[in-house]
Design an enzyme around this catalytic site. Structure first.
Site, PDB file in Angstrom:
ATOM      1  N   GLY A  48       0.750  -1.415  -0.192  1.00 37.01           N
ATOM      2  CA  GLY A  48       0.046  -0.141   0.004  1.00 37.01           C
ATOM      3  C   GLY A  48       0.663   1.313  -0.060  1.00 37.01           C
ATOM      4  O   GLY A  48       0.056   2.417  -0.240  1.00 37.01           O
ATOM      5  N   GLU A  98       3.938  -7.016   1.804  1.00 35.85           N
ATOM      6  CA  GLU A  98       3.456  -7.104   0.271  1.00 35.85           C
ATOM      7  C   GLU A  98       3.252  -6.006  -0.510  1.00 35.85           C
ATOM      8  O   GLU A  98       2.281  -5.542  -1.347  1.00 35.85           O
ATOM      9  CB  GLU A  98       1.759  -7.752   0.258  1.00 35.85           C
ATOM     10  N   PRO A  99       4.716  -5.322  -0.860  1.00 37.35           N
ATOM     11  CA  PRO A  99       4.479  -4.039  -1.587  1.00 37.35           C
ATOM     12  C   PRO A  99       4.377  -4.418  -3.217  1.00 37.35           C
ATOM     13  O   PRO A  99       5.044  -5.581  -3.304  1.00 37.35           O
ATOM     14  CB  PRO A  99       5.988  -3.340  -1.311  1.00 37.35           C
ATOM     15  N   GLY A 100       3.735  -3.807  -3.875  1.00 35.00           N
ATOM     16  CA  GLY A 100       3.872  -3.810  -5.267  1.00 35.00           C
ATOM     17  C   GLY A 100       4.427  -2.736  -5.869  1.00 35.00           C
ATOM     18  O   GLY A 100       5.357  -2.574  -6.491  1.00 35.00           O
ATOM     19  N   ARG A 101       3.472  -1.548  -5.877  1.00 35.46           N
ATOM     20  CA  ARG A 101       3.642  -0.278  -6.607  1.00 35.46           C
ATOM     21  C   ARG A 101       4.914   0.271  -6.107  1.00 35.46           C
ATOM     22  O   ARG A 101       5.919   0.752  -7.047  1.00 35.46           O
ATOM     23  CB  ARG A 101       2.910   0.812  -6.195  1.00 35.46           C
ATOM     24  N   TYR A 122      -9.181   5.761 -12.779  1.00 38.26           N
ATOM     25  CA  TYR A 122      -8.729   6.667 -11.404  1.00 38.26           C
ATOM     26  C   TYR A 122      -8.512   8.088 -11.548  1.00 38.26           C
ATOM     27  O   TYR A 122      -8.182   8.555 -10.468  1.00 38.26           O
ATOM     28  CB  TYR A 122      -7.820   5.676 -10.788  1.00 38.26           C
ATOM     29  N   CYS A 144     -12.124   5.608 -29.090  1.00 40.23           N
ATOM     30  CA  CYS A 144     -13.157   6.249 -29.296  1.00 40.23           C
ATOM     31  C   CYS A 144     -14.171   6.583 -28.210  1.00 40.23           C
ATOM     32  O   CYS A 144     -15.060   6.150 -28.078  1.00 40.23           O
ATOM     33  CB  CYS A 144     -13.936   5.688 -30.580  1.00 40.23           C
ATOM     34  N   GLU A 145     -13.611   7.201 -27.233  1.00 43.35           N
ATOM     35  CA  GLU A 145     -14.112   7.901 -26.122  1.00 43.35           C
ATOM     36  C   GLU A 145     -13.476   8.831 -25.228  1.00 43.35           C
ATOM     37  O   GLU A 145     -12.232   8.683 -25.320  1.00 43.35           O
ATOM     38  CB  GLU A 145     -14.678   6.804 -25.117  1.00 43.35           C
ATOM     39  N   TYR A 148       0.625  -1.669 -11.947  1.00 44.47           N
ATOM     40  CA  TYR A 148      -0.778  -1.507 -12.684  1.00 44.47           C
ATOM     41  C   TYR A 148      -0.947  -0.793 -14.096  1.00 44.47           C
ATOM     42  O   TYR A 148      -1.673  -0.131 -14.165  1.00 44.47           O
ATOM     43  CB  TYR A 148      -1.651  -0.851 -11.606  1.00 44.47           C
TER      44      TYR A 148
HETATM   45  N1  LLP Z   1      -1.694  -6.766  -0.954  1.00 51.10           N
HETATM   46  C1  LLP Z   1      -3.125  -7.024  -1.118  1.00 51.10           C
HETATM   47  C2  LLP Z   1      -3.838  -7.876  -0.614  1.00 51.10           C
HETATM   48  C3  LLP Z   1      -3.554  -6.215  -2.340  1.00 51.10           C
HETATM   49  O1  LLP Z   1      -4.663  -6.170  -2.600  1.00 51.10           O
HETATM   50  C4  LLP Z   1      -2.566  -5.131  -2.898  1.00 51.10           C
HETATM   51  C5  LLP Z   1      -3.057  -4.252  -3.963  1.00 51.10           C
HETATM   52  C6  LLP Z   1      -1.432  -5.195  -2.575  1.00 51.10           C
HETATM   53  C7  LLP Z   1      -0.774  -6.045  -1.568  1.00 51.10           C
HETATM   54  C8  LLP Z   1      -0.276  -4.134  -3.293  1.00 51.10           C
HETATM   55  O2  LLP Z   1      -0.610  -2.897  -2.937  1.00 51.10           O
HETATM   56  P1  LLP Z   1       0.593  -1.676  -3.464  1.00 51.10           P
HETATM   57  O3  LLP Z   1       1.751  -2.036  -2.597  1.00 51.10           O
HETATM   58  O4  LLP Z   1       0.957  -2.001  -4.830  1.00 51.10           O
HETATM   59  O5  LLP Z   1      -0.082  -0.662  -3.283  1.00 51.10           O
HETATM   60  N2  LLP Z   1      -4.973  -0.779  -9.888  1.00 51.10           N
HETATM   61  C9  LLP Z   1      -4.847  -0.017  -8.978  1.00 51.10           C
HETATM   62  C10 LLP Z   1      -4.164  -0.517  -7.607  1.00 51.10           C
HETATM   63  C11 LLP Z   1      -5.033  -1.877  -7.075  1.00 51.10           C
HETATM   64  C12 LLP Z   1      -4.141  -2.334  -5.950  1.00 51.10           C
HETATM   65  C13 LLP Z   1      -4.888  -3.677  -5.422  1.00 51.10           C
HETATM   66  N3  LLP Z   1      -4.518  -4.344  -4.533  1.00 51.10           N
HETATM   67  C14 LLP Z   1      -4.253   1.153  -9.272  1.00 51.10           C
HETATM   68  O6  LLP Z   1      -3.500   1.122 -10.618  1.00 51.10           O
HETATM   69  O7  LLP Z   1      -3.869   2.143  -8.589  1.00 51.10           O
END
Ligand code: LLP
Length: 424
Positions: free
Chosen positions: A240, A276-279, A319, A344-345, A373
């Site tokens: 997050g 659980e970092p993603g972004r 978003y 086309c939108e 993402y």
């Molecule tokens: N863990 C869980 C259970 C999650 O649902 C998520 C993201 C993460 C970890 C990773 O979160 P992060 O560290 O990346 O913030 N498509 C959207 C973001 C959706 C995130 C969904 N869950 C966007 O483009 O902003």
């Protein structure tokens, strides 16, 4: 911090000039920087180094490309997966089974069986019916499923509503009021080992406050569960943490700030922490490289029509997300324009009335912070094949996902017999 910089007036990814990639692979194309991903993985690991054996499980949903996953696997990261597909991609890219967390509110029986068969660090279970299904499957396979219950802490994440997940009305987790009974009932279920708790309140968080509230609630629960005789050996604090998109916006908290918060609240919990970092790991490690098709006059400002569109990068449309947009060879002049794709939108707009480098038809631009993402949320809307993806590593680069061919779309459709055969 990222490795996309101007050198002699030309935007490079590490040592590679972006025009070279555009010429050889075409546009639109996603370009990822190995050094940036490595740096972010290391920053996160260093920040958390004082904790006992933390497991950093990259949220695969942010970028599931095999080359990205393999890069992160080499940095020692595990994976947080939310589908059988992500589980298989993580394993195929070399992520060890005992570093995989299986999250998600709608795991199917087949997905549970897949992860039980192949091995998993834990399932983050989001409801009691899910625990019952997992118990049944584990028993039928003669396995024990390691489980953490995901808690819904009922906090407002302060992020965009579509990516906030920790309020009571959201579909995620088990309310704090029901957690105790979930653990007690899970104890009676065969085939489950309820080892911990998990929380994830949303994405692109720009303040630590809601995380602090969520972690405190989790800490209180761990105390209560332990007093009731439950052995809690894992706490998964989710992902997050936000990344900077707009250089004029206040900086989000750093991984070091985040780690200090974690240390202060969870440092004494005496269990294994999972993240659980993603972004944070991949967001700024990617750009979407695109070419200007033409400039069209508009009512107030011109439209810069590029060959990338909302099907390639959905975030602005979905978003209202802000992404930096720059010329690959800036000429010191600027213009105010709407940057749009060919779809086309009207939602196919990357930025409105934005001051950008002055560009002309045929020139290259990048849309920044497109490592997370982005490609993975692409679609073939308007029958636009999925974009190619390239990974750069120093002066080396490689196509890590081929541009989809239009034939793949045409061949995927099936004309039923009553319509006769397609004209050849
Ligand atoms: N863990 C869980 C259970 C999650 O649902 C998520 C993201 C993460 C970890 C990773 O979160 P992060 O560290 O990346 O913030 N498509 C959207 C973001 C959706 C995130 C969904 N869950 C966007 O483009 O902003």
């Amino acid at each position: 911090m990222n490795h996309f910089e101007l050198r002699d007036g030309v935007l490079h990814c590490e040592e590679v000039p972006l025009p070279r990639i555009a010429e050889q692979v075409g546009t639109p194309v996603y370009v990822y920087s190995t050094a940036t991903m490595q740096r972010h993985a290391r920053v996160m690991k260093t920040a958390l180094a004082a904790l006992k054996e933390p497991l950093v499980a990259f949220a695969v949903k942010a970028n599931p490309n095999a080359a990205v996953l393999a890069t992160l696997a080499a940095e020692g990261l595990g994976a947080d997966v939310v589908s059988g597909g992500e589980y298989r991609r993580a394993r195929a890219a070399g992520i060890a089974a005992d570093k995989i967390v299986f999250s998600g509110v709608g795991k199917t029986a087949d997905e549970m069986a897949l992860a039980l068969e192949g091995g998993v660090f834990q399932f983050n279970v989001e409801s009691f019916p899910e625990a019952e299904m997992l118990s049944e499957i584990a028993v039928s396979m003669g396995r024990i499923a390691p489980v953490s219950f995901r808690i819904n802490p009922d906090v407002a994440a302060g992020s965009h509503a579509k990516i906030s997940t920790g309020a009571a009305r959201d579909k995620f987790g088990i309310s704090t009021a029901d957690v105790m009974s979930a653990f007690s009932r899970a104890r009676e279920l065969p085939g489950l080992d309820a080892q911990g708790v998990a929380v994830h309140i949303g994405s692109q968080l720009t303040s630590l406050k809601p995380l602090e509230s969520a972690f405190r609630r989790l800490g209180d629960l761990i105390g209560e569960l332990r007093s009731a005789g439950h052995r809690i050996s894992v706490a998964d604090l989710g992902g997050g943490l936000g990344v900077p998109y707009d250089p004029d916006a206040p900086l989000p908290p750093s991984p070091a700030d985040y780690a200090r918060l974690v240390g202060r609240i969870a440092g004494g919990w005496d269990l294994r922490l999972v993240f659980e970092p993603g972004r944070l790991i991949v967001g700024n490690a990617g750009v979407l490289l695109t070419r200007v098709i033409r400039i069209k006059e508009g009512a107030s400002s011109p439209f810069v029509i590029v060959d990338a569109a909302m099907n390639d990068l959905m975030r602005p449309s979905l978003y209202d997300a802000w992404h930096g947009i720059e010329a690959v060879v800036p000429n010191d002049d600027t213009m105010v324009a709407d940057i749009v794709g060919p779809v086309c939108e009207t939602g196919d707009t990357f930025a409105r009335a934005r001051a950008i480098d002055r560009v002309e038809a045929g020139e290259l631009m990048v849309i920044r912070t497109a490592g997370a993402y982005a490609a993975t949320m692409g679609s073939t809307y308007n029958s636009r094949p999925l974009a190619a993806e390239v990974l750069v590593n120093g002066s080396d680069w490689a196509v890590v996902r081929k541009r989809q061919e239009i034939e793949a779309l045409i061949d995927g459709d099936i004309i039923p017999p009553w319509l006769g055969s397609a004209p050849s």
